[in-house]
Design an enzyme around this catalytic site. Structure first.
Site, PDB file in Angstrom:
ATOM      1  N   TYR A 121      19.368  18.632  -8.784  1.00  0.00           N
ATOM      2  CA  TYR A 121      19.079  19.926  -9.422  1.00  0.00           C
ATOM      3  C   TYR A 121      18.187  19.793 -10.651  1.00  0.00           C
ATOM      4  O   TYR A 121      17.562  20.770 -11.057  1.00  0.00           O
ATOM      5  CB  TYR A 121      20.373  20.629  -9.885  1.00  0.00           C
ATOM      6  CG  TYR A 121      21.371  20.962  -8.812  1.00  0.00           C
ATOM      7  CD1 TYR A 121      21.034  20.928  -7.460  1.00  0.00           C
ATOM      8  CD2 TYR A 121      22.663  21.337  -9.143  1.00  0.00           C
ATOM      9  CE1 TYR A 121      21.974  21.230  -6.491  1.00  0.00           C
ATOM     10  CE2 TYR A 121      23.600  21.647  -8.178  1.00  0.00           C
ATOM     11  CZ  TYR A 121      23.247  21.590  -6.853  1.00  0.00           C
ATOM     12  OH  TYR A 121      24.184  21.886  -5.906  1.00  0.00           O
TER      13      TYR A 121
ATOM     14  N   HIS B 161      26.290  14.315  -1.905  1.00  0.00           N
ATOM     15  CA  HIS B 161      25.760  15.688  -1.814  1.00  0.00           C
ATOM     16  C   HIS B 161      25.760  16.249  -0.383  1.00  0.00           C
ATOM     17  O   HIS B 161      26.109  17.403  -0.161  1.00  0.00           O
ATOM     18  CB  HIS B 161      24.346  15.727  -2.411  1.00  0.00           C
ATOM     19  CG  HIS B 161      23.953  17.079  -2.909  1.00  0.00           C
ATOM     20  ND1 HIS B 161      23.127  17.260  -3.984  1.00  0.00           N
ATOM     21  CD2 HIS B 161      24.278  18.327  -2.491  1.00  0.00           C
ATOM     22  CE1 HIS B 161      22.959  18.557  -4.189  1.00  0.00           C
ATOM     23  NE2 HIS B 161      23.644  19.227  -3.298  1.00  0.00           N
TER      24      HIS B 161
HETATM   25  P1  NAP Z   1      25.794  32.027  -6.390  1.00  0.00           P
HETATM   26  O1  NAP Z   1      26.652  31.518  -7.466  1.00  0.00           O
HETATM   27  O2  NAP Z   1      26.415  32.464  -5.118  1.00  0.00           O
HETATM   28  O3  NAP Z   1      24.904  33.256  -6.896  1.00  0.00           O
HETATM   29  C1  NAP Z   1      24.101  33.175  -8.038  1.00  0.00           C
HETATM   30  C2  NAP Z   1      23.467  34.546  -8.237  1.00  0.00           C
HETATM   31  O4  NAP Z   1      24.487  35.497  -8.518  1.00  0.00           O
HETATM   32  C3  NAP Z   1      22.493  34.575  -9.399  1.00  0.00           C
HETATM   33  O5  NAP Z   1      21.439  35.429  -9.034  1.00  0.00           O
HETATM   34  C4  NAP Z   1      23.312  35.188 -10.514  1.00  0.00           C
HETATM   35  O6  NAP Z   1      22.518  35.911 -11.446  1.00  0.00           O
HETATM   36  C5  NAP Z   1      24.197  36.145  -9.758  1.00  0.00           C
HETATM   37  N1  NAP Z   1      25.451  36.397 -10.483  1.00  0.00           N
HETATM   38  C6  NAP Z   1      26.217  35.522 -11.153  1.00  0.00           C
HETATM   39  N2  NAP Z   1      27.293  36.118 -11.670  1.00  0.00           N
HETATM   40  C7  NAP Z   1      27.209  37.417 -11.305  1.00  0.00           C
HETATM   41  C8  NAP Z   1      28.019  38.561 -11.555  1.00  0.00           C
HETATM   42  N3  NAP Z   1      29.150  38.466 -12.247  1.00  0.00           N
HETATM   43  N4  NAP Z   1      27.619  39.761 -11.034  1.00  0.00           N
HETATM   44  C9  NAP Z   1      26.488  39.867 -10.305  1.00  0.00           C
HETATM   45  N5  NAP Z   1      25.667  38.816 -10.045  1.00  0.00           N
HETATM   46  C10 NAP Z   1      26.029  37.602 -10.549  1.00  0.00           C
HETATM   47  O7  NAP Z   1      24.633  30.988  -6.032  1.00  0.00           O
HETATM   48  P2  NAP Z   1      24.386  29.423  -6.066  1.00  0.00           P
HETATM   49  O8  NAP Z   1      23.715  29.051  -7.323  1.00  0.00           O
HETATM   50  O9  NAP Z   1      23.749  29.090  -4.768  1.00  0.00           O
HETATM   51  O10 NAP Z   1      25.828  28.737  -6.006  1.00  0.00           O
HETATM   52  C11 NAP Z   1      26.565  28.364  -7.154  1.00  0.00           C
HETATM   53  C12 NAP Z   1      26.553  26.876  -7.379  1.00  0.00           C
HETATM   54  O11 NAP Z   1      27.017  26.165  -6.236  1.00  0.00           O
HETATM   55  C13 NAP Z   1      25.157  26.269  -7.590  1.00  0.00           C
HETATM   56  O12 NAP Z   1      24.613  26.615  -8.826  1.00  0.00           O
HETATM   57  C14 NAP Z   1      25.458  24.804  -7.389  1.00  0.00           C
HETATM   58  O13 NAP Z   1      26.087  24.245  -8.531  1.00  0.00           O
HETATM   59  C15 NAP Z   1      26.423  24.876  -6.207  1.00  0.00           C
HETATM   60  N6  NAP Z   1      25.723  24.660  -4.903  1.00  0.00           N
HETATM   61  C16 NAP Z   1      25.980  23.507  -4.225  1.00  0.00           C
HETATM   62  C17 NAP Z   1      25.358  23.247  -3.018  1.00  0.00           C
HETATM   63  C18 NAP Z   1      25.672  21.973  -2.309  1.00  0.00           C
HETATM   64  O14 NAP Z   1      24.971  21.629  -1.336  1.00  0.00           O
HETATM   65  N7  NAP Z   1      26.695  21.258  -2.711  1.00  0.00           N
HETATM   66  C19 NAP Z   1      24.453  24.175  -2.467  1.00  0.00           C
HETATM   67  C20 NAP Z   1      24.222  25.367  -3.166  1.00  0.00           C
HETATM   68  C21 NAP Z   1      24.874  25.596  -4.384  1.00  0.00           C
HETATM   69  P3  NAP Z   1      22.163  35.298 -12.906  1.00  0.00           P
HETATM   70  O15 NAP Z   1      21.825  33.860 -12.696  1.00  0.00           O
HETATM   71  O16 NAP Z   1      21.028  36.146 -13.332  1.00  0.00           O
HETATM   72  O17 NAP Z   1      23.362  35.446 -13.788  1.00  0.00           O
END
Ligand code: NAP
Length: 266
Positions: free
Chosen positions: A51, A104
């Site tokens: 990341y 990962h």
């Molecule tokens: P997510 O958490 O499902 O969604 C993030 C989005 O939701 C952003 O646009 C954020 O906006 C918005 N958001 C956050 N809080 C909110 C709320 N209370 N109300 C409305 N919208 C809200 O997406 P993600 O980043 O894919 O997943 C989270 C984490 O999972 C990643 O950051 C990473 O650490 C991990 N991940 C791991 C893998 C893997 O392969 N292991 C893959 C994908 C993700 P803002 O940013 O503008 O607040």
């Protein structure tokens, strides 16, 4: 903040942590958001060498008691590359020990025994505390556990949200039975949940949320952590979202509500 057991370690971690994928470009704002989340109880941050957000996590968590999880990339699964990747992550994170070090994605081109051998070495050398995996199926999880000699896999980080329910077929029950924590990534489906396509379902979340004085996003997170082995790691680049997410652990949906929400999104 509500806590959950980490595997069978006896350690408790926050039921809601903070994701950091795509963080690091707006360093100052990201640090503010992560710090707000830490203060509000999300003392569990997930990052990955891939990341590029480890330096942001370092700044945000400086001097704080935070459980830090990072990941080694599949291209670094040979023995020496795992050790090197871990040393680099330790440096970028500015810590002596990583709490949870995760593979990962599976990489079938490198024997899992070799990768896990290196992971166990990192545990004995005191560089990591616990071994986790990410994006592993049930069969791959079993294989990974067999490749470990004296450690247990404590967690499997996989996509889980109201729109993405594939793990409910098998993996969720397997983790529950085996005492493996399931770390739900993309708990808001990367924000797709709120993009206007799911109006009826969001109305239900709002209706249920009204009863508890919470938002649809908080209901969605609470629904995930209502499942025994699940912790969720939403990513929030804004302070307001971070605080909203942290407060999502402060109430308990009834079984009937959990079922209604699950069916509405099926
Ligand atoms: P997510 O958490 O499902 O969604 C993030 C989005 O939701 C952003 O646009 C954020 O906006 C918005 N958001 C956050 N809080 C909110 C709320 N209370 N109300 C409305 N919208 C809200 O997406 P993600 O980043 O894919 O997943 C989270 C984490 O999972 C990643 O950051 C990473 O650490 C991990 N991940 C791991 C893998 C893997 O392969 N292991 C893959 C994908 C993700 P803002 O940013 O503008 O607040």
């Amino acid at each position: 903040m509500r806590t959950k057991k980490l595997g069978r370690t006896g350690e408790e971690i926050p039921a809601i942590g903070q994701g950091t994928w795509k963080m690091g470009h707006e360093m100052a704002a990201d640090i503010l958001a992560l710090k707000a989340g830490i203060e509000a109880g999300m003392r569990f941050i997930d990052t990955a060498e891939m990341y590029g957000s480890e330096p942001v996590v370092r700044e945000a968590a400086l001097g704080e008691d935070v459980f830090i999880a990072t990941k080694v990339s599949p291209s670094h699964f040979s023995h020496d590359a795992v050790i090197k990747a871990c040393d680099q992550s330790l440096k970028k994170l500015g810590v002596k020990r990583i709490d949870l070090y995760q593979l990962h994605w599976p990489n079938p081109s490198i024997p899992i025994e070799e990768t896990m051998g290196a992971m166990e070495e990192l545990v004995s050398d005191g560089k990591i505390r616990y071994i986790g995996i990410s994006n592993f199926s049930v069969d791959q999880t079993i294989e990974a556990q067999h490749a470990l000699k004296s450690n247990e896999i404590v967690s499997n980080q996989v996509e889980y949200n109201l729109l993405s329910r594939g793990i409910e077929d098998e993996l969720l029950d397997y983790c529950r039975k085996e005492g493996i924590t399931l770390i739900a990534y993309s708990p808001f489906a990367r924000g797709e949940m709120f993009d206007g396509r799911y109006k009826a379902q969001l109305r239900l979340l709002a209706e249920i949320g009204n009863k508890y004085g919470v938002t649809p996003a908080q209901v969605a997170l609470n629904w995930l952590i209502s499942k025994a082995p699940v912790v969720a790691i939403p990513k929030a680049a804004s302070r307001d979202h971070a605080m909203e997410n942290a407060a999502a652990a402060g109430f308990e949906l009834t079984k009937n509500e959990v079922d209604r929400i699950g069916s509405a999104f099926e």
